[in-house]
Design an enzyme around this catalytic site. Structure first.
Site, mmCIF file in Angstrom:
data_model
loop_
_atom_site.group_PDB
_atom_site.id
_atom_site.type_symbol
_atom_site.label_atom_id
_atom_site.label_comp_id
_atom_site.label_asym_id
_atom_site.label_seq_id
_atom_site.Cartn_x
_atom_site.Cartn_y
_atom_site.Cartn_z
ATOM 1 N N CYS A 66 49.576 -74.560 -45.302
ATOM 2 C CA CYS A 66 48.512 -73.560 -45.414
ATOM 3 C C CYS A 66 48.401 -72.860 -44.061
ATOM 4 C CB CYS A 66 47.191 -74.164 -45.900
ATOM 5 S SG CYS A 66 46.333 -75.207 -44.712
ATOM 6 N N ARG A 112 43.232 -76.980 -46.928
ATOM 7 C CA ARG A 112 44.047 -77.084 -48.144
ATOM 8 C C ARG A 112 45.274 -77.981 -48.014
ATOM 9 N NH1 ARG A 112 44.650 -70.804 -48.881
ATOM 10 N NH2 ARG A 112 44.525 -71.061 -46.626
ATOM 11 N N ASP A 122 41.482 -69.989 -49.813
ATOM 12 C CA ASP A 122 41.029 -70.703 -48.623
ATOM 13 C C ASP A 122 39.520 -70.954 -48.679
ATOM 14 O OD1 ASP A 122 40.770 -71.776 -46.096
ATOM 15 O OD2 ASP A 122 41.619 -70.045 -45.053
#
Length: 152
Positions: free
Chosen positions: A8, A14, A125
């Site tokens: 990420c 994440r 996100d």
């Protein structure tokens, strides 16, 4: 043995959630010696800690993110990985700018588990948002990782 990398941006939300949830599930399935799981970020600062909200929501899945430390994609020998799973198309693009030889091994997580025809290929996100957004993100990641483990 398969080496899997989750990617990420900052490697504090994440990809960290996917990494540690996947690792936890592999232990539950007694497959921890078959698959090595790691994570990194395209813009990560190596050593950063996970966000409080990421740590909090992963407790629901019995995953402890407290020991996690972010790693920049430039601080890992990425060519040792068999499968690179990015959270968004942009991460995939950014990763391939620096590691074009890895093209055959790089996918978004959702692309890999659901196929290219999935409507929304990105996992958004949650950074900077509330616990409810983090919880939704974690749920999406858990569903994808569960599906990934069925596939591999």
């Amino acid at each position: 043995m398969k080496n899997i990398m989750f990617v990420c941006t900052g490697n504090i939300c994440r990809s960290a959630m996917a990494h540690h949830y996947c690792q936890s599930k592999l232990y539950d399935l007694k497959r921890q010696n078959d698959i090595v799981v790691s994570s990194c970020g395209t813009s990560a600062v190596t050593g950063d800690i996970s966000t409080k909200n990421a740590i909090s929501v992963m407790k629901k899945y019995e995953v402890n993110l407290i020991p996690h430390r972010a790693t920049s994609m430039f601080d890992i020998d990425v060519e040792n990985y068999d499968l690179i799973l990015c959270m968004t198309e942009q991460h995939k693009f950014n990763f391939l700018v620096f590691f074009p030889k890895m093209k055959e091994k790089v996918f978004t997580l959702k692309e890999y588990v659901y196929g290219k025809d999935i409507e929304n290929i990105d996992i958004d996100d949650p950074w900077g948002y509330n616990l409810k957004i983090y919880d939704a993100c974690a749920k999406e990641i858990v569903e994808c990782v569960d599906r990934l483990l069925e596939k591999i």
